[in-house]
Motif scaffolding. Structure first.
Motif, PDB file in Angstrom:
ATOM      1  N   LEU A 106       7.656 -21.199  -4.725  1.00  0.00           N
ATOM      2  CA  LEU A 106       7.624 -19.761  -4.499  1.00  0.00           C
ATOM      3  C   LEU A 106       6.176 -19.285  -4.386  1.00  0.00           C
ATOM      4  O   LEU A 106       5.865 -18.441  -3.537  1.00  0.00           O
ATOM      5  N   GLN A 107       5.295 -19.839  -5.202  1.00  0.00           N
ATOM      6  CA  GLN A 107       3.884 -19.473  -5.119  1.00  0.00           C
ATOM      7  C   GLN A 107       3.303 -19.847  -3.758  1.00  0.00           C
ATOM      8  O   GLN A 107       2.513 -19.093  -3.178  1.00  0.00           O
ATOM      9  N   THR A 108       3.715 -21.005  -3.242  1.00  0.00           N
ATOM     10  CA  THR A 108       3.258 -21.415  -1.915  1.00  0.00           C
ATOM     11  C   THR A 108       3.742 -20.434  -0.849  1.00  0.00           C
ATOM     12  O   THR A 108       2.986 -20.046   0.052  1.00  0.00           O
ATOM     13  N   ALA A 109       5.005 -20.035  -0.945  1.00  0.00           N
ATOM     14  CA  ALA A 109       5.569 -19.092   0.027  1.00  0.00           C
ATOM     15  C   ALA A 109       4.842 -17.757  -0.021  1.00  0.00           C
ATOM     16  O   ALA A 109       4.529 -17.163   1.022  1.00  0.00           O
ATOM     17  N   VAL A 110       4.570 -17.266  -1.227  1.00  0.00           N
ATOM     18  CA  VAL A 110       3.853 -15.990  -1.367  1.00  0.00           C
ATOM     19  C   VAL A 110       2.439 -16.123  -0.803  1.00  0.00           C
ATOM     20  O   VAL A 110       1.927 -15.206  -0.144  1.00  0.00           O
ATOM     21  N   GLY A 111       1.811 -17.272  -1.019  1.00  0.00           N
ATOM     22  CA  GLY A 111       0.486 -17.500  -0.462  1.00  0.00           C
ATOM     23  C   GLY A 111       0.498 -17.452   1.055  1.00  0.00           C
ATOM     24  O   GLY A 111      -0.414 -16.887   1.681  1.00  0.00           O
ATOM     25  N   ARG A 112       1.524 -18.045   1.656  1.00  0.00           N
ATOM     26  CA  ARG A 112       1.638 -18.015   3.112  1.00  0.00           C
ATOM     27  C   ARG A 112       1.848 -16.591   3.610  1.00  0.00           C
ATOM     28  O   ARG A 112       1.314 -16.203   4.659  1.00  0.00           O
ATOM     29  N   LEU A 113       2.616 -15.812   2.861  1.00  0.00           N
ATOM     30  CA  LEU A 113       2.835 -14.419   3.248  1.00  0.00           C
ATOM     31  C   LEU A 113       1.535 -13.636   3.183  1.00  0.00           C
ATOM     32  O   LEU A 113       1.221 -12.853   4.084  1.00  0.00           O
ATOM     33  N   ARG A 114       0.754 -13.855   2.132  1.00  0.00           N
ATOM     34  CA  ARG A 114      -0.538 -13.176   2.023  1.00  0.00           C
ATOM     35  C   ARG A 114      -1.454 -13.538   3.192  1.00  0.00           C
ATOM     36  O   ARG A 114      -2.115 -12.664   3.775  1.00  0.00           O
ATOM     37  N   GLU A 115      -1.498 -14.821   3.533  1.00  0.00           N
ATOM     38  CA  GLU A 115      -2.335 -15.266   4.648  1.00  0.00           C
ATOM     39  C   GLU A 115      -1.888 -14.632   5.952  1.00  0.00           C
ATOM     40  O   GLU A 115      -2.713 -14.218   6.776  1.00  0.00           O
ATOM     41  N   ARG A 116      -0.591 -14.568   6.143  1.00  0.00           N
ATOM     42  CA  ARG A 116      -0.058 -13.978   7.378  1.00  0.00           C
ATOM     43  C   ARG A 116      -0.471 -12.512   7.504  1.00  0.00           C
ATOM     44  O   ARG A 116      -0.884 -12.069   8.578  1.00  0.00           O
ATOM     45  N   LEU A 117      -0.355 -11.759   6.413  1.00  0.00           N
ATOM     46  CA  LEU A 117      -0.723 -10.350   6.453  1.00  0.00           C
ATOM     47  C   LEU A 117      -2.231 -10.180   6.649  1.00  0.00           C
ATOM     48  O   LEU A 117      -2.673  -9.256   7.329  1.00  0.00           O
ATOM     49  N   ALA A 118      -3.020 -11.079   6.053  1.00  0.00           N
ATOM     50  CA  ALA A 118      -4.468 -10.998   6.226  1.00  0.00           C
ATOM     51  C   ALA A 118      -4.867 -11.246   7.677  1.00  0.00           C
ATOM     52  O   ALA A 118      -5.799 -10.619   8.194  1.00  0.00           O
ATOM     53  N   GLN A 119      -4.155 -12.152   8.352  1.00  0.00           N
ATOM     54  CA  GLN A 119      -4.465 -12.462   9.741  1.00  0.00           C
ATOM     55  C   GLN A 119      -4.138 -11.307  10.670  1.00  0.00           C
ATOM     56  O   GLN A 119      -4.680 -11.207  11.771  1.00  0.00           O
ATOM     57  N   LYS A 120      -3.237 -10.420  10.233  1.00  0.00           N
ATOM     58  CA  LYS A 120      -2.868  -9.270  11.058  1.00  0.00           C
ATOM     59  C   LYS A 120      -3.929  -8.173  11.033  1.00  0.00           C
ATOM     60  O   LYS A 120      -3.896  -7.258  11.855  1.00  0.00           O
ATOM     61  N   GLN A 121      -4.865  -8.267  10.063  1.00  0.00           N
ATOM     62  CA  GLN A 121      -5.915  -7.261   9.993  1.00  0.00           C
ATOM     63  C   GLN A 121      -6.881  -7.452  11.153  1.00  0.00           C
ATOM     64  O   GLN A 121      -7.229  -8.578  11.498  1.00  0.00           O
TER      65      GLN A 121
END
Length: 242
Positions: A106-121
Motif C-alpha cells: 500500500l505504501q508503494t501504491a501511495v508513493g506511485r500516486l504521489r509521483e503521478r500527481l507531482a508529474q502533473k505539475q
C-alpha cells in the motif's frame, strides 16, 4: 494532497482500507461507494485524483467504471483475485493490490500516486512563453509524415498506437501512446477528455448534450460524430465553460 474514493461493496473492507490509509497524512478520503452507480455519481461530483477499486462488486465488475473515468483519475485496483492483474494492466491501473492488503505494498501504491500527481505539475520549461510546434511528425512502420498541428481534430488511443484524425478526413495510425502526443501538443487547444481521447477544442463545431450525462461531439471540418461517455462529457463541459 491526493483526494481518493474507496469503491468496495463490503463495508468491512472499506473500513479496513480507510484505517490503513489513515497512516498517510496527505491522503484525503473524500467518499466511499458500494455499487457502480454510487461510484459513478461520486466520481462525477467530486472528481477524485484516484479511486481504490474492488473488481468483484455485487452490482457488476469494477472495470465498468474505468471507461467513464477521466484520464486525470488514477486507478488502484484492490481485489482478492490475482487473476485480474492482466485486466488491470489493460486499463492502465496505477497499481494492483491483492487482499488482504500488505502495508508495504500500500505504501508503494501511495508513493506511485504521489509521483503521478507531482508529474502533473507544470515544469519550468512549459510556461506560457514556450513556442508551440507548427507541425508534428507522425511515424508508422511504413512511413513518416509531417502534419500541421492545427489540422488535427482529435487523437484516439489504439493499444500501443494513436489514431490521429485530420480536418481533411484523413487518419494516421501513429507510433506512440496517447500520453506522448498529449505532452507534445499545445494545451490549449488540445485537451484530454478521457483515457483514450484527446481533442482540439478549436476544431469543435458543436456538442449535443444527451440524456444520461453523455454527449455527441462534432467537428467543424467534417461530419464525424464522436460519442462521449459521462466523464468525458463532464470534462468537456468544464473546459467549454472556462
Amino acid at each position: 494532497m491526493p483526494r481518493v474514493i474507496l469503491i468496495d461493496d463490503e463495508p468491512p473492507a472499506r473500513r479496513g482500507l480507510r484505517r490503513m490509509l489513515a497512516a498517510f497524512d496527505d491522503i484525503e478520503i473524500i467518499g466511499e461507494a458500494g455499487t457502480i452507480d454510487q461510484a459513478r455519481t461520486l466520481i462525477g461530483t467530486l472528481c477524485p485524483d484516484a479511486v481504490f477499486l474492488d473488481i468483484e462488486l455485487s452490482s457488476g465488475k469494477g472495470f465498468e467504471i474505468v471507461a467513464d473515468l477521466s484520464s486525470e483519475t488514477a486507478v488502484i485496483v484492490v481485489t482478492a483475485y490475482s487473476l485480474y492483474a492482466t485486466d488491470a494492466f489493460d486499463v492502465a491501473a496505477l497499481d494492483f493490490l491483492v487482499k488482504p492488503v500488505d502495508p508495504d505494498r500500500l505504501q508503494t501504491a501511495v508513493g506511485r500516486l504521489r509521483e503521478r500527481l507531482a508529474q502533473k505539475q507544470p515544469s519550468a520549461g512549459t510556461g506560457a512563453g514556450a513556442q508551440p510546434p507548427a507541425r508534428i511528425l507522425l511515424k508508422s512502420m511504413m512511413s513518416s509524415v509531417l502534419v500541421p498541428v492545427n489540422s488535427i481534430t482529435l487523437l484516439q488511443a489504439e493499444a500501443d498506437f494513436t489514431r490521429v484524425h485530420l480536418d481533411t478526413d484523413q487518419t494516421y495510425l501513429a507510433a506512440g501512446l496517447l500520453g506522448k502526443f498529449e505532452t507534445d501538443l499545445p494545451s490549449p487547444p488540445f485537451r484530454r477528455l478521457d483515457r483514450s481521447l484527446l481533442v482540439n477544442l478549436d476544431q469543435i463545431h458543436s456538442v449535443e448534450w444527451q440524456a444520461g450525462g453523455r454527449g455527441l461531439l462534432r467537428f467543424s471540418a467534417n461530419d464525424r460524430e464522436i460519442p462521449l461517455g459521462r466523464s468525458a462529457t463532464k470534462r468537456l463541459r468544464q473546459l467549454l465553460d472556462d
